[in-house]
Motif scaffolding. Sequence first.
Motif, PDB file in Angstrom:
ATOM      1  N   ASN A   1       0.850  -1.192   0.000  1.00 41.41           N
ATOM      2  CA  ASN A   1       0.000   0.000   0.000  1.00 41.41           C
ATOM      3  C   ASN A   1       0.887   1.243   0.000  1.00 41.41           C
ATOM      4  O   ASN A   1       1.851   1.320   0.760  1.00 41.41           O
ATOM      5  CB  ASN A   1      -0.896  -0.014   1.241  1.00 41.41           C
ATOM      6  CG  ASN A   1      -1.973   1.053   1.175  1.00 41.41           C
ATOM      7  OD1 ASN A   1      -1.670   2.240   1.131  1.00 41.41           O
ATOM      8  ND2 ASN A   1      -3.222   0.623   1.159  1.00 41.41           N
ATOM      9  N   PRO A   2       0.590   2.240  -0.847  1.00 42.90           N
ATOM     10  CA  PRO A   2       1.449   3.436  -0.920  1.00 42.90           C
ATOM     11  C   PRO A   2       1.625   4.152   0.402  1.00 42.90           C
ATOM     12  O   PRO A   2       2.629   4.825   0.630  1.00 42.90           O
ATOM     13  CB  PRO A   2       0.720   4.313  -1.938  1.00 42.90           C
ATOM     14  CG  PRO A   2      -0.072   3.375  -2.756  1.00 42.90           C
ATOM     15  CD  PRO A   2      -0.489   2.274  -1.835  1.00 42.90           C
ATOM     16  N   SER A   3       0.651   4.017   1.315  1.00 38.94           N
ATOM     17  CA  SER A   3       0.790   4.680   2.610  1.00 38.94           C
ATOM     18  C   SER A   3       1.586   3.849   3.616  1.00 38.94           C
ATOM     19  O   SER A   3       1.854   4.301   4.728  1.00 38.94           O
ATOM     20  CB  SER A   3      -0.600   4.979   3.191  1.00 38.94           C
ATOM     21  OG  SER A   3      -1.304   3.773   3.426  1.00 38.94           O
ATOM     22  N   ALA A   4       1.950   2.630   3.227  1.00 42.23           N
ATOM     23  CA  ALA A   4       2.748   1.759   4.113  1.00 42.23           C
ATOM     24  C   ALA A   4       3.742   0.992   3.251  1.00 42.23           C
ATOM     25  O   ALA A   4       3.655  -0.219   3.096  1.00 42.23           O
ATOM     26  CB  ALA A   4       1.840   0.807   4.889  1.00 42.23           C
TER      27      ALA A   4
ATOM     28  N   ASP B   1       2.130  -1.450 -11.809  1.00 43.47           N
ATOM     29  CA  ASP B   1       1.253  -0.282 -11.857  1.00 43.47           C
ATOM     30  C   ASP B   1       0.320  -0.294 -10.643  1.00 43.47           C
ATOM     31  O   ASP B   1       0.122  -1.323  -9.997  1.00 43.47           O
ATOM     32  CB  ASP B   1       0.417  -0.295 -13.144  1.00 43.47           C
ATOM     33  CG  ASP B   1       1.295  -0.144 -14.384  1.00 43.47           C
ATOM     34  OD1 ASP B   1       2.360   0.476 -14.259  1.00 43.47           O
ATOM     35  OD2 ASP B   1       0.902  -0.651 -15.452  1.00 43.47           O
ATOM     36  N   ALA B   2      -0.262   0.856 -10.349  1.00 46.73           N
ATOM     37  CA  ALA B   2      -1.165   0.973  -9.203  1.00 46.73           C
ATOM     38  C   ALA B   2      -2.371   0.045  -9.346  1.00 46.73           C
ATOM     39  O   ALA B   2      -2.816  -0.264 -10.462  1.00 46.73           O
ATOM     40  CB  ALA B   2      -1.628   2.420  -9.053  1.00 46.73           C
ATOM     41  N   GLU B   3      -2.884  -0.402  -8.192  1.00 41.70           N
ATOM     42  CA  GLU B   3      -4.118  -1.167  -8.055  1.00 41.70           C
ATOM     43  C   GLU B   3      -4.018  -2.595  -8.585  1.00 41.70           C
ATOM     44  O   GLU B   3      -5.035  -3.276  -8.714  1.00 41.70           O
ATOM     45  CB  GLU B   3      -5.302  -0.432  -8.706  1.00 41.70           C
ATOM     46  CG  GLU B   3      -5.566   0.930  -8.070  1.00 41.70           C
ATOM     47  CD  GLU B   3      -6.842   1.567  -8.564  1.00 41.70           C
ATOM     48  OE1 GLU B   3      -7.585   0.914  -9.317  1.00 41.70           O
ATOM     49  OE2 GLU B   3      -7.090   2.723  -8.183  1.00 41.70           O
ATOM     50  N   LYS B   4      -2.814  -3.072  -8.908  1.00 43.64           N
ATOM     51  CA  LYS B   4      -2.666  -4.488  -9.257  1.00 43.64           C
ATOM     52  C   LYS B   4      -2.497  -5.345  -8.004  1.00 43.64           C
ATOM     53  O   LYS B   4      -2.656  -6.555  -8.050  1.00 43.64           O
ATOM     54  CB  LYS B   4      -1.485  -4.685 -10.209  1.00 43.64           C
ATOM     55  CG  LYS B   4      -1.747  -4.155 -11.608  1.00 43.64           C
ATOM     56  CD  LYS B   4      -0.671  -4.574 -12.584  1.00 43.64           C
ATOM     57  CE  LYS B   4      -1.022  -4.118 -13.997  1.00 43.64           C
ATOM     58  NZ  LYS B   4       0.009  -4.533 -14.990  1.00 43.64           N
ATOM     59  N   GLY B   5      -2.161  -4.683  -6.890  1.00 43.81           N
ATOM     60  CA  GLY B   5      -2.084  -5.380  -5.616  1.00 43.81           C
ATOM     61  C   GLY B   5      -3.393  -5.251  -4.852  1.00 43.81           C
ATOM     62  O   GLY B   5      -4.365  -4.647  -5.326  1.00 43.81           O
ATOM     63  N   SER B   6      -3.431  -5.801  -3.651  1.00 47.24           N
ATOM     64  CA  SER B   6      -4.656  -5.756  -2.848  1.00 47.24           C
ATOM     65  C   SER B   6      -4.894  -4.352  -2.310  1.00 47.24           C
ATOM     66  O   SER B   6      -3.956  -3.576  -2.105  1.00 47.24           O
ATOM     67  CB  SER B   6      -4.545  -6.752  -1.684  1.00 47.24           C
ATOM     68  OG  SER B   6      -3.431  -6.433  -0.868  1.00 47.24           O
ATOM     69  N   ASN B   7      -6.166  -4.010  -2.091  1.00 47.96           N
ATOM     70  CA  ASN B   7      -6.576  -2.725  -1.513  1.00 47.96           C
ATOM     71  C   ASN B   7      -6.015  -1.525  -2.278  1.00 47.96           C
ATOM     72  O   ASN B   7      -5.640  -0.514  -1.683  1.00 47.96           O
ATOM     73  CB  ASN B   7      -6.159  -2.647  -0.036  1.00 47.96           C
ATOM     74  CG  ASN B   7      -6.786  -3.740   0.797  1.00 47.96           C
ATOM     75  OD1 ASN B   7      -7.958  -4.070   0.598  1.00 47.96           O
ATOM     76  ND2 ASN B   7      -6.024  -4.308   1.699  1.00 47.96           N
ATOM     77  N   GLY B   8      -5.940  -1.644  -3.591  1.00 47.90           N
ATOM     78  CA  GLY B   8      -5.454  -0.540  -4.410  1.00 47.90           C
ATOM     79  C   GLY B   8      -3.960  -0.329  -4.343  1.00 47.90           C
ATOM     80  O   GLY B   8      -3.455   0.704  -4.781  1.00 47.90           O
ATOM     81  N   GLY B   9      -3.231  -1.313  -3.838  1.00 44.59           N
ATOM     82  CA  GLY B   9      -1.780  -1.186  -3.697  1.00 44.59           C
ATOM     83  C   GLY B   9      -1.025  -1.656  -4.922  1.00 44.59           C
ATOM     84  O   GLY B   9      -1.554  -1.693  -6.041  1.00 44.59           O
ATOM     85  N   TYR B  10       0.233  -2.040  -4.721  1.00 43.67           N
ATOM     86  CA  TYR B  10       1.119  -2.415  -5.815  1.00 43.67           C
ATOM     87  C   TYR B  10       1.646  -3.836  -5.590  1.00 43.67           C
ATOM     88  O   TYR B  10       1.670  -4.353  -4.474  1.00 43.67           O
ATOM     89  CB  TYR B  10       2.323  -1.465  -5.873  1.00 43.67           C
ATOM     90  CG  TYR B  10       1.982  -0.031  -6.199  1.00 43.67           C
ATOM     91  CD1 TYR B  10       2.260   0.488  -7.464  1.00 43.67           C
ATOM     92  CD2 TYR B  10       1.409   0.813  -5.250  1.00 43.67           C
ATOM     93  CE1 TYR B  10       1.961   1.807  -7.772  1.00 43.67           C
ATOM     94  CE2 TYR B  10       1.106   2.123  -5.546  1.00 43.67           C
ATOM     95  CZ  TYR B  10       1.381   2.624  -6.813  1.00 43.67           C
ATOM     96  OH  TYR B  10       1.091   3.925  -7.114  1.00 43.67           O
TER      97      TYR B  10
END
Length: 287
Positions: free
Chosen positions: A1-4, A222-231
Amino acid sequence: NPSASTIDEGELIYTTKQYPSKYKIFSEEENVTKVSSFYTLSLFGKPYCAIDNDATNLAKILYQQDESDKKTLKTGETWNIAGGYSLTLNGIDVEGEKCYFSLYKNNTELETAIVSTNGTIDDRIFTADDEFGDNASHIYFITFVDSVFASADTDFAVFKYTWLIDKDNSLSIEYGDEFGNFEVDQALENQIIISNTDPITINVDADSKTNITDEWYFKTSDAEKGSNGGYLIYPAKTVIVQDQTPAAAVTGTSGTNTSTSTPDSIQMKEGNITQTNTIIENDSATA
């Protein structure tokens, strides 16, 4: 997650273990008793030989000839193998059954041998050993004489299953050793455990890299390919792929020892050949 996006100290753990590997000659030929297996350990993508099955005592694997590969040398020709090691075919006997060759390291002769194809499989295997690593004697070079040919026009020998490790630069791994942003937590005979010494903040910018070691890095999706909109992130390294097309040094080039000192017990024929080297470079990052 970009915030973590920060991996804290000690949270990124890398573990590697050795595993048994068979020499190509042992796997592909029947009735081989001279050599059998060794232990391989991969350290950040580089293959090493675990000397005497010890994960803390390593020698880099410089060259392994695939089972389908063959190297043909004419008399007087030199094969530059890897890491400064080379093999020179000094001569072929008049019956076309024996070949006489020398192994060099940086143009210094290490070993000479006469190998006959008129015998057992073991008779056609040449091994070189020396004291290194744990100060005991270990094999560092293997090659197999597949065939020998002599005629009025040309003489050559064909080598297969060649295997070479770097005996002069063995790597001893101990607790506290550093590899880029990593430090060795455990250095055991059966495994190495390493973790990051500093926090690692993942860079999510387009086409960015986050270095892990001198060669390894994280790539980010790219963004949102990970869980919860993460990477998504994956480890990668850049690899230079070299063409394995057989090539050999020109006979008599400066600094290359191509002289023959042939034993009296065998009559050899001599010749020479010239050729060119071709190298293809290709950069690629792989997961």
